[in-house]
Each structure stands twice: as C-alpha cells, then as structure tokens.
Design an enzyme around this catalytic site. Structure first.
Site, PDB file in Angstrom:
ATOM      1  CE  LYS A 325      32.258  52.192  53.558  1.00 25.60           C
ATOM      2  NZ  LYS A 325      31.936  50.798  53.393  1.00 25.60           N
ATOM      3  CB  SER A 326      27.762  53.035  47.698  1.00 31.52           C
ATOM      4  OG  SER A 326      28.035  51.998  48.578  1.00 31.52           O
ATOM      5  CB  SER A 471      25.060  41.191  47.351  1.00 35.24           C
ATOM      6  OG  SER A 471      26.281  41.485  46.897  1.00 35.24           O
ATOM      7  CG  ASP A 619      26.387  48.300  55.033  1.00 36.95           C
ATOM      8  OD1 ASP A 619      26.261  47.462  55.311  1.00 36.95           O
ATOM      9  OD2 ASP A 619      26.760  49.373  54.101  1.00 36.95           O
ATOM     10  NE  ARG A 650      28.986  45.181  60.533  1.00 34.24           N
ATOM     11  CZ  ARG A 650      29.246  45.492  58.840  1.00 34.24           C
ATOM     12  NH1 ARG A 650      28.618  46.297  58.619  1.00 34.24           N
ATOM     13  NH2 ARG A 650      30.448  47.166  59.287  1.00 34.24           N
ATOM     14  NE  ARG A 691      28.632  50.339  57.272  1.00 38.68           N
ATOM     15  CZ  ARG A 691      29.445  51.134  57.143  1.00 38.68           C
ATOM     16  NH1 ARG A 691      28.969  52.889  57.796  1.00 38.68           N
ATOM     17  NH2 ARG A 691      29.431  51.678  55.944  1.00 38.68           N
TER      18      ARG A 691
HETATM   19  C1  S3P Z   1      27.977  48.159  49.157  1.00 35.91           C
HETATM   20  C2  S3P Z   1      27.048  46.820  48.806  1.00 35.91           C
HETATM   21  C3  S3P Z   1      26.500  46.184  50.452  1.00 35.91           C
HETATM   22  C4  S3P Z   1      27.428  47.324  51.863  1.00 35.91           C
HETATM   23  C5  S3P Z   1      28.529  47.559  51.694  1.00 35.91           C
HETATM   24  C6  S3P Z   1      28.669  48.678  50.398  1.00 35.91           C
HETATM   25  C7  S3P Z   1      28.172  48.674  48.564  1.00 35.91           C
HETATM   26  O1  S3P Z   1      27.466  45.160  50.705  1.00 35.91           O
HETATM   27  O2  S3P Z   1      26.958  46.392  52.746  1.00 35.91           O
HETATM   28  O3  S3P Z   1      28.309  48.153  52.874  1.00 35.91           O
HETATM   29  O4  S3P Z   1      28.594  50.183  47.648  1.00 35.91           O
HETATM   30  O5  S3P Z   1      27.474  48.096  46.716  1.00 35.91           O
HETATM   31  P1  S3P Z   1      26.577  44.145  49.696  1.00 35.91           P
HETATM   32  O6  S3P Z   1      26.983  43.849  48.115  1.00 35.91           O
HETATM   33  O7  S3P Z   1      27.552  42.476  50.048  1.00 35.91           O
HETATM   34  O8  S3P Z   1      25.255  43.283  50.244  1.00 35.91           O
END
Ligand code: S3P
Length: 739
Positions: A325-326, A471, A619, A650, A691
C-alpha cells in the site's frame, strides 16, 4: 410515519407514469377508489377495461371531484390548462402532486392558475420511466427502488408533504427533496441532455441517404447510446421548452467538451484524448456503483459486511498477497510529478491507493489503468499539476491525506482534503505544523486539528525538522514539500520508519542524502519517469504469517513479499516468539528488497516486545496480538501509543475483541498485556478497521467456536479479495452483506 393510504385518488393522464402509479396504488391497496382522466376516449375505455382505474372521465374536473389526492401525470405543457379545468371541482383540502419531469414551469403554471398556491400542492418527479408509452405500458413496479424527487414550496403544508412522501415510500420508492430550481438543473444535465443527444444522433444518421446500411451495421454501442431516442416525442418536446435555460446551459457545457475533443483529434493530441477517456472511464465505473444503489444521493452508504469464520483448520499452499500500500501510493505521487511516462506493475487496487490515484486524475494527470495491477502514468512534471475541480476525497486513507498535504502546500492553487468518518477523526496537525514552518498555509478543523484540511498554495522554504513522533507519513509529507522548497529540507527521525519515499525518490533520479537518522534533499530538482514493480505488502502477508504460525499443521509460502528493513518488525517479533519462518530467494526489485517467505506452524511463547521493533511493525500489531493470544505466557507491548490514532484505536478495539473471545488482554496507555489462552467464539466489532477485521478472521483458526466480525467493508481499502485468498489458503470464512 404518516398514513400512506388515501380515500379517493384521481390521476390525470393515463400514460406510462399515470397508469403505473394507479397500478402500484392498487397492488399495495393504497387507495379506496381510483378515478382517472385521459384526453382520448379510447384510453379511458382501455383504462377501465383493464382495471387500472375504477372510472375514467374525459373531463379532468369530473375525475377530481371529492378526490383526497390528485396526481397530475399528463405532459407538463398542459399543466396550466388542466389546473384551470379542475380548480372549481377540487376539494379545499385536496393534496395535489405530479409526476412531471420539469418542476420550475409546473410551479409557474400553478401560480398563474391559483394565484396563492394551495397548501396541499407538493410537486414531485419520479425518476423512472421507459422508452415505451401508453396506458398498457404501465407497470406496478415501475417506481420500486427508484428515486422520487419532491420539490415542496414554502406554501406547501408539512402535512401534505409527509403524506405524499409516505405514499411514495409505501410504493417502494426512495424519496429525496430539493428545490424546483435545483431539480431542473440536475435533470437537465443527467437526463435531458442525454435524451437530446440520442434524438439528434439517430435523426442525423437517419437522414443520411445510406441510412439503412448504417443501421444494419450499427451494433451494441449505437443501440446502447440511442435506446432513449424511442421515448415519447411530445413529452420531451414539453420538457425541453419547459426547462429552456437549464438545458441550454447544459448543452453549452457539453459543446465545450466536444470542441475540446475535436481540437485534440485535429492536433493528434493523444495525451488530451487519453485524459478525457481515462477520467470518464473512472467516473463511469464510480457511477456504476452509485447507480446500483442511490442515484442523486450525496454519498454512498458504506456497505454492511460481516465475516463469519468457522473454527479450526490450517493454512497451506503458495500465494501472493496484493501490492504494498505504501509503495502504491508513492508510485502514483512520484509518477505524476515526474517528467515522462512511468509504468507500474503490482499496484494495489485497494480503495486507499485508488483514492490517491483519483486525486491525481482530478489534478489533471493522465493515468491509464489499473489493469491487473498495471498502470501507465503520464507525468506532468513538478510544475504541471492543475487545480482539482472540488475537494479531494481521501476516503479511509491517512497516507493519501498526509502525503498529499505536503505536495499541495507548495502548489499554485488552493485545495481541500476530506475523508471518511474514521479519517475525519485522525490527527493532521502533525503534518500541518512542520509544513506551516516551511511557509504553508493549512487549516485543519476542530480542537483536535482533524480533517477537512484547507490548503492555500504558497512558495515554501526549506526546513530542518526534528520529528517528535516516528512517522513515515510526516517524514514523507515534509520531504515531498521540500521538492518545491527553497534550499535544503531535512527530517531527523526519533526511530527508523519506513523509507519508501527516500528510496523511490532516488529511483526517480532525485538526489536524497541519508546520514543516520537524518534524510535531506534540495528543492528545485526534477523527477525522471521510471518503472516500478510493487512487491506484495508485508502488512497484508502478516495475517497469513500469524495464521500459519498459530494453526497446527500449517505450511504456507508467501511470494514476492517486500522485506524492506524498515518493515520487517513482524518477522523479527514472531521469530522471537518462536515462529518458524524462513526467507527464501531474497532479491532486490526496483530498489526494494523482496523474498518469498515460508511459514510453518510452531508453538509460540509470550515475550516482552522490544520497543525498537514498534515502528518497524506498526501496522502489524492487530495480527501480532492474535499471535500473543495463542502464545504460552504473557506478551507485553509498550511504546506503541501511536496505535491509538490509527484507523481505529487499535489498543482499545483489539483488547475489547480479545476479551470477548475470553482472553485476558489488558490495555495500557501505550500498549497491551496479553495472557495467552484458549480462544472462544464471539462477535467482534471491527470498528470499520480493515486490519482489526483481518486479524480476528485469523483468530478463528485457534478458537473453539465460530468468530463473527462486523463492519468489514474497509478490508477493501488494503486487501481486495482477502476472503477469497484466505479461503484458498484454508480459512473457513464466509461473507454476509446486508442492506
Ligand atoms: C505509512 C506510514 C505509517 C503506517 C501507514 C502507512 C506510510 O503511518 O501506519 O499504514 O505509507 O507512510 P505513520 O506514519 O502514521 O506511522
């Protein structure tokens, strides 16, 4: 609810709409007596003969005498004449409504005839019909599950409005309300314009000398496009003259679009053509969903989906979970901002990444696909985005909203970002804060700084940012804004977070320097299009890793899983708990490490989860909590307060669910203490968190009874066809869709 049944109902005009209305009233027993009126004596006779009405009259005044409800269903141009004729015979408290396709002129006719409008007058328009006409074409179910738009006036009494509403609802229609003006504007675009085009196309071709030949060869496309050209000419004549201004403005808008296409063809401008066609295809597919449910409604109702998983079983085979996804989000973003065409394979066709895709289409980027995970993005360069036509809707996706904030802060246009109920509760100041320090103008909403976000595009300056939370979304937002900023932008992170943005920027030939926890780039460069192969998402693979670990006899291989070192916390933690995981055939694809991962069941033991692993598995905790519940002894998680601001809280939601299944799971402010034990059966509220839903589905592999999970529609945000794949792997899961 108001009483839907009436005493005497008079229907003026016994064509398709009038006779269908009469049939529906009869079928549902909603009128004690039904009279009708039609201009032709033959229609009156037929209507009585087939029993559509009890009695039909040539003079509408005879039909409405003593009627409690009058329904006007003749061509709208006759409204003034009919109202003049029936006025002396109307009961003083009669309710009058109509089924005309135009509303402004019906209201004007009524004002002309009555002067002061009667309180019982409630105009309406059932959005239903067929290209057939006449008293015999009517069907009792014509309005079933169709929209009826009521356009009450300031003079309409609330009582009359609720009785008309109750009647349509009793017939099975969905009732909406709007002003007559808004009604005419909406219908001119969505109904009248397509009818005009169909009439015109058929007439133009029919007048060509070789028309017979042309029609002989005209296949599906022509037939689909022109079906409505067989509609009632008099009715449509009345409609066009009755909504002249609205139709003319819709037609002008459409002509501009056609002229643009003509120019594109003349100039061999394939980009412009593909732009229109891909945007239209995406919009049409979106409409298909909406049309299946609630046309003209504001937002789609979320689907009510539950999973039921039977206990026991084991996981086996070799499978590939959907794309990361990212990385999928970032491929759209950087591909759009690059110069040249970027081809992507393995793209995740889940709702979150599709929200990002739609955002860039809205900003003028031509994106072909997705076709089986394949995309072709025609990049517009760092200066090429255009203002979106309206607010950008990010759905459930925090990544879309936070990363887009960084990009939009630096544009020459303003924008608004919105999201669904869950996203609308998530903190956005964590990105807005540092972006403001770069010169951005961003306004979040409410005390907690949540969406919607209003962003005014500004020239930005570089920033050296010490990030207080670990983050990747915040880091990425700042770095992306830095692409346009004056000078250097850097982010120092308190703990390593996923580095896909940095890796992919380099893949697009942009210089990024990494020095320990500090990542830096200079604004003002350019991105060069590339090719991206998106690996399978380790976050989706995690459910199968946990499932196979806890279900005795399991042996499963997950193919082509992305094993970026900033994402492998789930493997490290599971291994520390005693899981049997082997990494096979490691390789590198497009700057990201990838491997096949084999998992065999093993006896797990509880551990204290090292805090340095938390951002690397952020995640995966819903799945890991299930592993902990099946492990021997206690598992303790600390340093994970971030879990409270994900798609749901969560920590709370998982501990509630585990408690329901009979497990001791004590939430703490920044984690949880879970004592392994026997999972029972129960009904789990996933709170719309994808999730959480998938984690509890795996829990059933070790429960002693079925596990039901509610509110699972959002599984489609990250893992389309989760249930199909899980079933093929051995999970006994079924899906129920309500509503
Ligand atoms: C993500 C970063 C994470 C993750 C999210 C996807 C990303 O979030 O939990 O599902 O693609 O950069 P945070 O940056 O809030 O930790």
């Amino acid at each position: 609810m108001k009483e839907a049944r009436f005493g005497k109902v008079a229907i003026i005009g016994l064509g398709l709409i009038g006779s269908s209305f009469a049939r529906a009233l009869r079928e549902k027993n909603l009128a004690a007596q039904i009279t009708g009126s039609a201009r032709s004596a033959r229609t009156c006779a037929l209507a009585e003969e087939v029993g559509v009405v009890d009695k039909a009259f040539a003079d509408p005044a005879d039909a409405v005498r003593d009627a409690d409800l009058v329904f006007l269903a003749m061509p709208v141009q006759s409204t003034a004449a009919v109202l003049t004729a029936i006025k002396p015979a109307l009961k003083s408290d009669a309710i009058i409504t109509d089924g005309g396709s135009t509303k402004g002129n019906v209201v004007a006719a009524a004002r002309e005839v009555f002067g002061q409008l009667p309180a019982g007058f409630v105009p309406g328009h059932p959005i239903a019909g067929s290209e057939q006409s006449g008293v015999l074409a009517g069907k009792a179910d014509l309005f079933l599950r169709h929209k009826v738009i009521l356009t009450p006036l300031p003079e309409s009494s609330p009582d009359a409005l609720s009785r008309v509403r109750a009647l349509w609802q009793a017939i099975g229609a969905d009732v909406l309300e709007m002003t007559p003006e808004r009604h005419d504007e909406v219908l001119a675009k969505t109904s009248h314009l397509p009818h005009l085009l169909a009439f015109s196309l058929v007439d133009t071709l029919a007048r060509e000398s070789e028309n017979l030949d042309i029609f002989r060869y005209a296949a599906g496309g022509f037939r689909d496009f022109t079906r409505i050209a067989a509609s009632d000419p008099v009715m449509w004549h009345d409609i066009f003259l009755g909504t002249k201004q609205a139709v003319l403005s819709a037609l002008q808008h459409f002509s501009d679009g056609v002229n643009e296409l003509r120019a594109a063809i003349e100039k061999d401008d394939s980009e412009a053509l593909l732009g229109v066609f891909t945007r239209a295809k995406a919009a049409r597919e979106h409409f298909t969903h909406i049309l299946a449910g609630t046309a003209y409604a504001k937002a789609q109702k979320p689907k009510d989906i539950s999973f039921t998983v039977q206990p026991g079983g084991q996981l086996g085979g070799s499978l590939r979970v959907p794309g990361d996804k990212s990385i999928s989000h970032r491929s759209i973003m950087l591909g759009s901002l690059a110069e040249g065409v970027t081809e992507v394979s393995g793209f995740l066709e889940g709702e979150d990444a599709l929200a990002t895709l739609q955002a860039f289409r809205d900003m003028g980027v031509v994106i072909e696909g997705p076709n089986n995970g394949g995309l072709k993005i025609h990049g517009v360069g760092l200066q090429g985005l255009k203002a979106p036509p309206g607010p950008i809707y990010c759905g459930n996706s925090g990544t879309s909203m936070r990363l887009l904030s960084g990009i939009l802060a630096a544009q020459k246009f303003d924008s608004v970002l919105t999201g669904d109920a869950s996203l609308s509760k998530r903190p956005m100041e964590r990105v807005a804060g540092p972006l403001r320090r770069m010169g951005a103008e961003i306004q979040s909403t409410g005390e907690k700084g949540t969406p919607p976000l209003t962003i005014r595009g500004k020239a930005l300056k570089g920033l050296h940012y010490e990030m207080p939370v670990a983050s990747a979304q915040v880091k990425s937002a700042v770095l992306l804004a830095g692409l346009w900023a004056d000078g250097e932008t850097s982010v120092t992170e308190p703990a390593p977070t996923r580095d896909h943005t940095e890796r992919m920027l380099r893949g697009f030939a942009y210089d990024v320097s990494v020095d320990g926890p500090k990542v830096a780039l200079e604004g003002g460069g350019k991105l060069v299009a590339t090719r991206i192969d998106v690996p399978a998402d380790i976050s989706s693979a995690a459910f199968f890793m946990v499932g196979a670990s806890i279900a005795p006899g399991s042996d499963i291989t997950l193919q082509h899983v992305g094993l970026n070192p900033t994402r492998v916390g789930v493997i490290n933690i599971l291994k520390a708990m005693g899981a049997d995981i082997s990494v096979l055939n490691p390789r590198e694809v497009g700057g990201e490490p990838v491997a096949d991962v084999r998992i065999r069941s093993a006896a797990l033991k509880g551990i204290r989860i090292p805090e340095d692993q938390v951002p690397l598995a952020i995640d995966e905790f819903p799945a890991l909590f299930i592993a902990a519940a099946c492990a021997e002894g206690e598992t303790v998680l600390t340093g994970a307060e971030e879990l409270r601001v994900k798609e749901s809280d969560r920590i709370q939601v998982m501990s509630d669910g585990l408690t329901t299944l009979g497990i001791e799971a004590r939430p703490t402010p920044d984690g949880m203490v879970i004592k392994g034990g026997q999972l029972g059966s129960g009904r789990i509220a996933s709170h719309g968190d994808h999730r959480i839903a998938m984690a509890f589905a795996m829990a059933a592999l070790r429960s002693n009874g079925p596990v039901e999970i509610t509110d699972c529609a959002n599984v489609a945000t990250s893992f389309p066809d989760f249930t199909g794949l899980a079933r093929r792997a051995g999970l006994n899961i079924s899906v129920t869709e309500k509503g």
